[in-house]
Design a protein around this motif. Structure first.
Motif, PDB file in Angstrom:
ATOM      1  N   ALA A   1      -7.243  -6.165   7.029  1.00 11.22           N
ATOM      2  CA  ALA A   1      -7.569  -6.367   5.875  1.00 11.22           C
ATOM      3  C   ALA A   1      -6.786  -5.853   4.710  1.00 11.22           C
ATOM      4  CB  ALA A   1      -9.075  -6.397   5.259  1.00 11.22           C
ATOM      5  N   VAL A   2      -6.579  -4.443   4.933  1.00 12.33           N
ATOM      6  CA  VAL A   2      -5.790  -3.528   4.168  1.00 12.33           C
ATOM      7  C   VAL A   2      -4.266  -3.780   4.228  1.00 12.33           C
ATOM      8  CG1 VAL A   2      -4.934  -1.125   3.667  1.00 12.33           C
ATOM      9  CG2 VAL A   2      -7.283  -1.497   4.488  1.00 12.33           C
ATOM     10  N   ARG A   3      -3.876  -4.402   5.382  1.00 11.02           N
ATOM     11  CA  ARG A   3      -2.550  -4.705   5.453  1.00 11.02           C
ATOM     12  C   ARG A   3      -1.969  -5.921   4.599  1.00 11.02           C
ATOM     13  NH1 ARG A   3      -0.036  -5.860  10.461  1.00 11.02           N
ATOM     14  NH2 ARG A   3       1.691  -5.480   9.435  1.00 11.02           N
ATOM     15  N   GLU A   4      -3.049  -6.800   4.764  1.00  7.41           N
ATOM     16  CA  GLU A   4      -2.986  -8.166   3.890  1.00  7.41           C
ATOM     17  C   GLU A   4      -3.082  -7.812   2.332  1.00  7.41           C
ATOM     18  OE1 GLU A   4      -5.212 -12.542   3.450  1.00  7.41           O
ATOM     19  OE2 GLU A   4      -5.587 -11.050   5.167  1.00  7.41           O
ATOM     20  N   ALA A   5      -3.851  -7.184   1.937  1.00  7.59           N
ATOM     21  CA  ALA A   5      -4.166  -6.682   0.493  1.00  7.59           C
ATOM     22  C   ALA A   5      -3.007  -5.889   0.030  1.00  7.59           C
ATOM     23  CB  ALA A   5      -5.463  -5.967   0.421  1.00  7.59           C
ATOM     24  N   VAL A   6      -2.389  -5.030   0.789  1.00 12.13           N
ATOM     25  CA  VAL A   6      -1.519  -4.243   0.164  1.00 12.13           C
ATOM     26  C   VAL A   6      -0.074  -5.246   0.156  1.00 12.13           C
ATOM     27  CG1 VAL A   6       0.111  -2.280   0.687  1.00 12.13           C
ATOM     28  CG2 VAL A   6      -2.400  -2.100   0.857  1.00 12.13           C
ATOM     29  N   THR A   7       0.280  -5.792   1.117  1.00 12.40           N
ATOM     30  CA  THR A   7       1.269  -6.634   1.069  1.00 12.40           C
ATOM     31  C   THR A   7       1.349  -7.768   0.038  1.00 12.40           C
ATOM     32  OG1 THR A   7       1.486  -6.851   3.650  1.00 12.40           O
ATOM     33  CG2 THR A   7       2.585  -8.543   2.425  1.00 12.40           C
ATOM     34  N   GLU A   8       0.141  -8.274  -0.307  1.00 14.85           N
ATOM     35  CA  GLU A   8       0.017  -9.113  -1.369  1.00 14.85           C
ATOM     36  C   GLU A   8       0.413  -8.159  -2.805  1.00 14.85           C
ATOM     37  OE1 GLU A   8      -0.288 -12.423  -1.685  1.00 14.85           O
ATOM     38  OE2 GLU A   8      -0.480 -12.615   0.815  1.00 14.85           O
ATOM     39  N   ALA A   9      -0.212  -7.092  -3.061  1.00 15.99           N
ATOM     40  CA  ALA A   9      -0.273  -6.368  -4.125  1.00 15.99           C
ATOM     41  C   ALA A   9       1.282  -5.867  -4.305  1.00 15.99           C
ATOM     42  CB  ALA A   9      -1.386  -5.265  -4.057  1.00 15.99           C
TER      43      ALA A   9
ATOM     44  N   THR B   1      11.866   1.948   1.475  1.00 17.14           N
ATOM     45  CA  THR B   1      12.410   0.517   1.453  1.00 17.14           C
ATOM     46  C   THR B   1      11.742  -0.618   2.121  1.00 17.14           C
ATOM     47  OG1 THR B   1      14.448   1.689   0.799  1.00 17.14           O
ATOM     48  CG2 THR B   1      14.922  -0.665   1.426  1.00 17.14           C
ATOM     49  N   GLY B   2      11.424  -1.460   1.586  1.00 16.34           N
ATOM     50  CA  GLY B   2      10.674  -2.533   2.456  1.00 16.34           C
ATOM     51  C   GLY B   2       9.329  -2.181   3.337  1.00 16.34           C
ATOM     52  N   HIS B   3       8.752  -1.081   3.077  1.00 21.61           N
ATOM     53  CA  HIS B   3       7.619  -0.546   4.008  1.00 21.61           C
ATOM     54  C   HIS B   3       6.768   0.448   2.993  1.00 21.61           C
ATOM     55  CE1 HIS B   3       5.692   0.434   7.755  1.00 21.61           C
ATOM     56  NE2 HIS B   3       5.680   1.920   7.035  1.00 21.61           N
ATOM     57  N   VAL B   4       5.381   0.229   3.439  1.00 23.23           N
ATOM     58  CA  VAL B   4       4.389   1.031   2.836  1.00 23.23           C
ATOM     59  C   VAL B   4       3.360   1.471   3.949  1.00 23.23           C
ATOM     60  CG1 VAL B   4       2.160   0.984   1.473  1.00 23.23           C
ATOM     61  CG2 VAL B   4       4.460  -0.225   0.748  1.00 23.23           C
ATOM     62  N   GLN B   5       3.120   2.943   3.742  1.00 28.07           N
ATOM     63  CA  GLN B   5       2.120   3.345   4.945  1.00 28.07           C
ATOM     64  C   GLN B   5       0.991   3.855   4.329  1.00 28.07           C
ATOM     65  OE1 GLN B   5       3.399   6.327   7.856  1.00 28.07           O
ATOM     66  NE2 GLN B   5       1.758   7.453   7.408  1.00 28.07           N
TER      67      GLN B   5
ATOM     68  N   SER C   1       6.636  -4.587   4.741  1.00 33.94           N
ATOM     69  CA  SER C   1       5.795  -4.341   5.891  1.00 33.94           C
ATOM     70  C   SER C   1       4.775  -3.206   5.693  1.00 33.94           C
ATOM     71  CB  SER C   1       6.659  -3.894   7.405  1.00 33.94           C
ATOM     72  OG  SER C   1       7.293  -2.837   6.842  1.00 33.94           O
ATOM     73  N   VAL C   2       3.545  -3.156   6.195  1.00 34.12           N
ATOM     74  CA  VAL C   2       2.406  -2.141   5.925  1.00 34.12           C
ATOM     75  C   VAL C   2       2.026  -1.523   7.113  1.00 34.12           C
ATOM     76  CG1 VAL C   2       0.424  -1.958   4.563  1.00 34.12           C
ATOM     77  CG2 VAL C   2       1.993  -3.356   3.750  1.00 34.12           C
ATOM     78  N   ALA C   3       1.793  -0.381   7.196  1.00 31.36           N
ATOM     79  CA  ALA C   3       1.252   0.495   8.259  1.00 31.36           C
ATOM     80  C   ALA C   3       0.111   1.137   7.873  1.00 31.36           C
ATOM     81  CB  ALA C   3       2.189   1.367   9.135  1.00 31.36           C
TER      82      ALA C   3
ATOM     83  N   ALA D   1      -0.319  -0.667  -4.845  1.00 30.73           N
ATOM     84  CA  ALA D   1      -0.836  -0.654  -3.193  1.00 30.73           C
ATOM     85  C   ALA D   1      -2.124   0.108  -2.980  1.00 30.73           C
ATOM     86  CB  ALA D   1       0.280   0.045  -2.444  1.00 30.73           C
ATOM     87  N   GLY D   2      -2.268   1.439  -3.595  1.00 30.92           N
ATOM     88  CA  GLY D   2      -3.449   2.210  -3.339  1.00 30.92           C
ATOM     89  C   GLY D   2      -4.625   1.624  -3.870  1.00 30.92           C
ATOM     90  N   HIS D   3      -4.683   0.959  -5.050  1.00 29.10           N
ATOM     91  CA  HIS D   3      -5.789   0.302  -5.551  1.00 29.10           C
ATOM     92  C   HIS D   3      -6.259  -0.821  -4.592  1.00 29.10           C
ATOM     93  CE1 HIS D   3      -6.328   2.477  -9.192  1.00 29.10           C
ATOM     94  NE2 HIS D   3      -4.980   2.509  -9.436  1.00 29.10           N
ATOM     95  N   ALA D   4      -5.041  -1.605  -4.117  1.00 27.40           N
ATOM     96  CA  ALA D   4      -5.614  -2.927  -3.208  1.00 27.40           C
ATOM     97  C   ALA D   4      -5.957  -2.323  -2.043  1.00 27.40           C
ATOM     98  CB  ALA D   4      -4.136  -3.418  -3.297  1.00 27.40           C
ATOM     99  N   ALA D   5      -5.640  -1.247  -1.401  1.00 31.03           N
ATOM    100  CA  ALA D   5      -6.323  -0.627  -0.252  1.00 31.03           C
ATOM    101  C   ALA D   5      -7.839  -0.040  -0.487  1.00 31.03           C
ATOM    102  CB  ALA D   5      -5.453   0.281   0.475  1.00 31.03           C
ATOM    103  N   ALA D   6      -7.942   0.594  -1.489  1.00 31.80           N
ATOM    104  CA  ALA D   6      -9.128   0.968  -1.759  1.00 31.80           C
ATOM    105  C   ALA D   6     -10.158   0.006  -1.956  1.00 31.80           C
ATOM    106  CB  ALA D   6      -8.854   2.049  -2.875  1.00 31.80           C
ATOM    107  N   SER D   7      -9.667  -1.045  -2.611  1.00 24.58           N
ATOM    108  CA  SER D   7     -10.923  -2.110  -2.848  1.00 24.58           C
ATOM    109  C   SER D   7     -11.260  -3.104  -1.811  1.00 24.58           C
ATOM    110  CB  SER D   7     -10.092  -3.112  -3.937  1.00 24.58           C
ATOM    111  OG  SER D   7      -9.009  -3.811  -3.356  1.00 24.58           O
TER     112      SER D   7
END
Length: 236
Positions: free
Chosen positions: A207-215, A186-190, A221-223, A161-167
């Motif tokens: 864009a970060v939310r979409e990338a992290v969700t996919e990764a 559980t089911g969530h990433v910030q 869910s992503v905040a 998730a971190g690598h996806a966000a940073a990219s």
């Protein structure tokens, strides 16, 4: 019982509290479905630079941002960061020092328009009201005061998730002001990060939310919390 490292722990705890408080309010970016927030300190720095970049006109003084009507603000559709404000329309409250060569109503309206434009175009804040209060008259010797840059301490990308966000284009760095840059549950990433000044903060957060969700496994869910904007920050 005390230990030899107790003073160090106390200092670390105090520093962490001060750093958290320095962020100010955690303001909603966009609407209830956007799952994005920005630190008030970061938003104020962007607005101040946008207004102070004008060659002439009133000088902006104190500036605060809050939800215009918290009681009627809708609930976020994504779990928010701790103590974050609900995603309702915002109100900017600011003071200004007027100039003698411009009628006061015109000066106030120009400043109000500049703040609304910068909030929408540079950040993605949904501002409904701008309340201005005149606190003085500017003389020829007065100078505009540059806001102090915000120090950004980059945090490592330690998982997918971190690598996806940073990219994502427009992400200047992951940050760890409130804790780990990426928090998973559980089911969530910030995700906590700084954006680049040439990119609208809300667009980057989406864009970060979409990338992290996919990764992330299970499409959680992503905040996203923006703690700084690089054009108004220094690396640390």
């Amino acid at each position: 019982m005390t230990t030899a490292d107790s003073p160090h722990r106390a200092h670390a705890w105090t520093a962490a509290v001060r750093q958290r408080l320095s962020l100010g309010r955690l303001l909603p970016l966009g609407g209830p479905a956007d799952g994005a927030w920005i630190a008030e300190r970061a938003a104020v720095a962007v607005l101040r630079r946008a207004v102070d970049g004008q060659a002439a006109g009133p000088v902006l003084g104190e500036l605060r941002i809050a939800v215009a009507d918290p009681e009627s603000a809708p609930a976020a559709q994504v779990p928010p960061p701790p103590s974050a404000l609900p995603p309702g329309p915002l109100r900017i409250e600011a003071t200004m020092t007027a100039t003698a060569d411009q009628p006061l109503p015109a000066a106030a309206e120009a400043l109000r328009a500049a703040l609304l434009s910068a909030a929408a175009r540079r950040l993605g804040l949904a501002v409904a009201e701008v309340d201005l209060r005149v606190t003085g008259l500017l003389d020829g010797s007065s100078e505009r005061v540059e806001p102090e840059p915000v120090e950004v301490r980059p945090a490592p990308a330690e998982n997918a998730a971190g690598h996806a966000a940073a990219s994502v284009t427009g992400v200047a760095a992951l940050t760890g002001v409130l804790g780990p840059a990426v928090r998973t549950g559980t089911g969530h990433v910030q995700v906590e990060l700084a954006t680049e000044s040439g990119h609208r903060a809300l667009d980057v957060a989406r864009a970060v939310r979409e990338a992290v969700t996919e990764a992330s496994e299970g499409r959680p869910s992503v905040a996203v919390l923006v703690t700084a904007v690089s054009g108004d920050a220094t690396a640390g």
